[in-house]
Write a protein that holds these residues in place. Structure first.
Motif, PDB file in Angstrom:
ATOM      1  N   GLN A 107       0.845  -1.205   0.000  1.00  0.00           N
ATOM      2  CA  GLN A 107       0.000   0.000   0.000  1.00  0.00           C
ATOM      3  C   GLN A 107       0.883   1.260   0.000  1.00  0.00           C
ATOM      4  O   GLN A 107       0.617   2.228  -0.704  1.00  0.00           O
ATOM      5  N   MET A 108       1.972   1.198   0.782  1.00  0.00           N
ATOM      6  CA  MET A 108       2.884   2.334   0.876  1.00  0.00           C
ATOM      7  C   MET A 108       3.544   2.602  -0.493  1.00  0.00           C
ATOM      8  O   MET A 108       3.668   3.748  -0.923  1.00  0.00           O
ATOM      9  N   VAL A 109       3.940   1.527  -1.194  1.00  0.00           N
ATOM     10  CA  VAL A 109       4.559   1.708  -2.515  1.00  0.00           C
ATOM     11  C   VAL A 109       3.508   2.243  -3.488  1.00  0.00           C
ATOM     12  O   VAL A 109       3.774   3.174  -4.257  1.00  0.00           O
ATOM     13  N   LEU A 110       2.296   1.671  -3.421  1.00  0.00           N
ATOM     14  CA  LEU A 110       1.208   2.121  -4.305  1.00  0.00           C
ATOM     15  C   LEU A 110       0.985   3.626  -4.160  1.00  0.00           C
ATOM     16  O   LEU A 110       0.842   4.350  -5.147  1.00  0.00           O
ATOM     17  N   GLU A 111       0.987   4.106  -2.904  1.00  0.00           N
ATOM     18  CA  GLU A 111       0.724   5.532  -2.676  1.00  0.00           C
ATOM     19  C   GLU A 111       1.815   6.406  -3.297  1.00  0.00           C
ATOM     20  O   GLU A 111       1.557   7.526  -3.700  1.00  0.00           O
ATOM     21  N   ARG A 112       3.037   5.865  -3.397  1.00  0.00           N
ATOM     22  CA  ARG A 112       4.106   6.637  -4.070  1.00  0.00           C
ATOM     23  C   ARG A 112       3.966   6.550  -5.581  1.00  0.00           C
ATOM     24  O   ARG A 112       4.193   7.515  -6.290  1.00  0.00           O
ATOM     25  N   VAL A 113       3.597   5.359  -6.070  1.00  0.00           N
ATOM     26  CA  VAL A 113       3.488   5.157  -7.518  1.00  0.00           C
ATOM     27  C   VAL A 113       2.317   5.967  -8.095  1.00  0.00           C
ATOM     28  O   VAL A 113       2.357   6.412  -9.236  1.00  0.00           O
ATOM     29  N   GLN A 114       1.271   6.170  -7.268  1.00  0.00           N
ATOM     30  CA  GLN A 114       0.108   6.936  -7.749  1.00  0.00           C
ATOM     31  C   GLN A 114       0.475   8.363  -8.161  1.00  0.00           C
ATOM     32  O   GLN A 114      -0.234   8.980  -8.935  1.00  0.00           O
ATOM     33  N   TYR A 115       1.597   8.872  -7.628  1.00  0.00           N
ATOM     34  CA  TYR A 115       2.028  10.231  -7.985  1.00  0.00           C
ATOM     35  C   TYR A 115       2.884  10.286  -9.248  1.00  0.00           C
ATOM     36  O   TYR A 115       3.256  11.357  -9.701  1.00  0.00           O
ATOM     37  N   VAL A 116       3.241   9.106  -9.776  1.00  0.00           N
ATOM     38  CA  VAL A 116       4.109   9.075 -10.953  1.00  0.00           C
ATOM     39  C   VAL A 116       3.316   9.546 -12.166  1.00  0.00           C
ATOM     40  O   VAL A 116       2.216   9.061 -12.424  1.00  0.00           O
ATOM     41  N   THR A 117       3.869  10.509 -12.900  1.00  0.00           N
ATOM     42  CA  THR A 117       3.116  11.045 -14.041  1.00  0.00           C
ATOM     43  C   THR A 117       3.396  10.271 -15.328  1.00  0.00           C
ATOM     44  O   THR A 117       2.590  10.265 -16.240  1.00  0.00           O
ATOM     45  N   GLY A 118       4.565   9.622 -15.415  1.00  0.00           N
ATOM     46  CA  GLY A 118       4.909   8.887 -16.638  1.00  0.00           C
ATOM     47  C   GLY A 118       4.259   7.510 -16.673  1.00  0.00           C
ATOM     48  O   GLY A 118       3.440   7.167 -15.812  1.00  0.00           O
ATOM     49  N   PRO A 119       4.642   6.685 -17.657  1.00  0.00           N
ATOM     50  CA  PRO A 119       4.058   5.351 -17.808  1.00  0.00           C
ATOM     51  C   PRO A 119       4.377   4.423 -16.629  1.00  0.00           C
ATOM     52  O   PRO A 119       5.495   4.434 -16.119  1.00  0.00           O
ATOM     53  N   VAL A 120       3.372   3.643 -16.229  1.00  0.00           N
ATOM     54  CA  VAL A 120       3.536   2.667 -15.134  1.00  0.00           C
ATOM     55  C   VAL A 120       3.070   1.302 -15.633  1.00  0.00           C
ATOM     56  O   VAL A 120       2.034   1.197 -16.296  1.00  0.00           O
ATOM     57  N   ILE A 121       3.858   0.270 -15.321  1.00  0.00           N
ATOM     58  CA  ILE A 121       3.444  -1.113 -15.605  1.00  0.00           C
ATOM     59  C   ILE A 121       3.401  -1.842 -14.270  1.00  0.00           C
ATOM     60  O   ILE A 121       4.358  -1.780 -13.493  1.00  0.00           O
ATOM     61  N   VAL A 122       2.273  -2.510 -13.990  1.00  0.00           N
ATOM     62  CA  VAL A 122       2.183  -3.302 -12.756  1.00  0.00           C
ATOM     63  C   VAL A 122       2.451  -4.762 -13.139  1.00  0.00           C
ATOM     64  O   VAL A 122       1.699  -5.360 -13.919  1.00  0.00           O
ATOM     65  N   ALA A 123       3.555  -5.326 -12.616  1.00  0.00           N
ATOM     66  CA  ALA A 123       3.899  -6.723 -12.906  1.00  0.00           C
ATOM     67  C   ALA A 123       3.442  -7.575 -11.727  1.00  0.00           C
ATOM     68  O   ALA A 123       3.968  -7.452 -10.622  1.00  0.00           O
ATOM     69  N   VAL A 124       2.436  -8.403 -11.967  1.00  0.00           N
ATOM     70  CA  VAL A 124       1.910  -9.268 -10.898  1.00  0.00           C
ATOM     71  C   VAL A 124       2.696 -10.572 -10.972  1.00  0.00           C
ATOM     72  O   VAL A 124       2.460 -11.415 -11.846  1.00  0.00           O
ATOM     73  N   ASN A 125       3.661 -10.721 -10.059  1.00  0.00           N
ATOM     74  CA  ASN A 125       4.647 -11.805 -10.150  1.00  0.00           C
ATOM     75  C   ASN A 125       4.174 -13.081  -9.447  1.00  0.00           C
ATOM     76  O   ASN A 125       3.258 -13.051  -8.630  1.00  0.00           O
ATOM     77  N   LYS A 126       4.853 -14.185  -9.766  1.00  0.00           N
ATOM     78  CA  LYS A 126       4.646 -15.498  -9.122  1.00  0.00           C
ATOM     79  C   LYS A 126       3.247 -16.038  -9.377  1.00  0.00           C
ATOM     80  O   LYS A 126       2.728 -16.818  -8.575  1.00  0.00           O
ATOM     81  N   THR A 127       2.605 -15.616 -10.505  1.00  0.00           N
ATOM     82  CA  THR A 127       1.229 -16.054 -10.752  1.00  0.00           C
ATOM     83  C   THR A 127       1.163 -17.552 -11.035  1.00  0.00           C
ATOM     84  O   THR A 127       0.112 -18.159 -10.930  1.00  0.00           O
ATOM     85  N   ASP A 128       2.319 -18.162 -11.380  1.00  0.00           N
ATOM     86  CA  ASP A 128       2.337 -19.618 -11.582  1.00  0.00           C
ATOM     87  C   ASP A 128       2.126 -20.357 -10.266  1.00  0.00           C
ATOM     88  O   ASP A 128       1.804 -21.536 -10.261  1.00  0.00           O
ATOM     89  N   ARG A 129       2.314 -19.643  -9.147  1.00  0.00           N
ATOM     90  CA  ARG A 129       2.188 -20.317  -7.837  1.00  0.00           C
ATOM     91  C   ARG A 129       0.843 -20.048  -7.164  1.00  0.00           C
ATOM     92  O   ARG A 129       0.679 -20.289  -5.971  1.00  0.00           O
TER      93      ARG A 129
END
Length: 300
Positions: A107-129
């Motif tokens: 949540q803390m990282v999300l709140e920082r990323v929400q202020y980013v004005t450029g392109p953002v990619i969310v990589a949802v990792n370990k989905t094989d598990r």
């Protein structure tokens, strides 16, 4: 796909809480081991560049320390500051999360990323598990709602799943630029730095829970003589008890750490390696700003 004749280059910050697989992702993109990994959170302490050049595209990945909540010690404050600074000067931000797990630190990282004005990619990792595949779609939808302008992509860094798509998304978002680095360069870090990190990784992996974070590695000698690369590494700990743990019964533990580190070094440096390890007690280094600076922890 991008116009092949357009040269693109830019910085891509990989951010997320500790232990979501940021370093593993970087290693798989580069096709070789550069960033150290262990199951223990906070393994990465420095920003490190991993450079991937393919044809007209050069992506300069910045592997950052995990952002975490308890920043009392000088070392922890340094790591948080280092990770936050990376968000400011990059062209693309990759926010790595672990499956459908969501913590206060995410949540803390999300709140920082929400202020980013450029392109953002969310990589949802370990989905094989994922045990319950059905849980993934609602979570992806929720992530898209939190970051409406971001591209959300499920991946497995460990097994390379969906990384082609991930890299294509990154490439499309890089600005048109001449390349910043020669095409055969894969990092901005010195060989000494990489050698120290490999020793630290082996200690982390072998000792996991037994050893706190108060451990660092200094390279005192790094020289090629003929076909042999001689490396002398000093392992610094804060207390005598930690020194005993690292050396182990009859020196078995430090021998095993050395053997494992040497194997990786020989691959990385493409040379036969003679590695010597020493352990030394230096009290209080992880909470002393001056000591941190002398050990190479300083703002870049």
């Amino acid at each position: 796909m991008n116009d092949e004749s357009v040269t693109r280059c830019g910085y891509v910050a990989i951010v997320g809480r500790p232990n979501v697989g940021k370093s593993t992702l970087l290693n798989h993109i580069l096709g070789q081991k550069l960033a150290i990994t262990s199951r223990k959170p906070q393994t990465t302490r420095h920003n490190m560049l991993g450079i991937k050049t393919e044809g007209a595209i050069q992506a300069v990945y910045v592997d950052t320390p995990g952002l975490h909540k308890n920043g009392e010690k000088a070392l922890n404050r340094y790591m948080n500051k280092t990770a936050s600074a990376a968000l400011k000067d990059v062209d693309v931000v990759v926010f790595v999360v672990d499956r459908t797990r969501w913590t206060d630190e995410d949540q803390m990282v999300l709140e920082r990323v929400q202020y980013v004005t450029g392109p953002v990619i969310v990589a949802v990792n370990k989905t094989d598990r994922l045990d319950e595949k059905g849980d993934l779609l609602p979570h992806l939808k929720w992530l898209s709602e939190q970051l409406p302008n971001a591209e959300v992509v499920p991946i497995s860094a460990q097994h390379g799943q969906n990384l082609d798509l991930f890299e294509k998304l990154v490439a499309e978002r890089l600005p048109e630029n001449e390349h910043f680095f020669p095409e055969d360069q894969i990092t901005d870090r010195s060989s000494r730095f990489l050698a120290a990190e490999l020793v630290r990784e082996k200690i982390m992996r072998q000792l996991g829970a037994e050893l706190p974070y108060q451990i660092t590695v200094e390279i005192e000698e790094f020289k090629q003589e003929g076909r042999i690369l001689h490396i002398h590494a000093l392992i610094l700990v804060e207390r005598d008890g930690q020194k005993k743990i690292i050396i182990g019964e009859k020196g078995e533990r430090i021998k095993s750490i050395g053997q494992n580190a040497r194997k990786d070094m020989e691959v990385l440096f493409d040379s036969k390696v003679m590695l010597n390890l020493w352990v030394k007690v230096k009290g209080g280094w992880s909470d002393d700003e001056r000591a941190l600076h002398s050990l190479g922890y300083h703002d870049q």
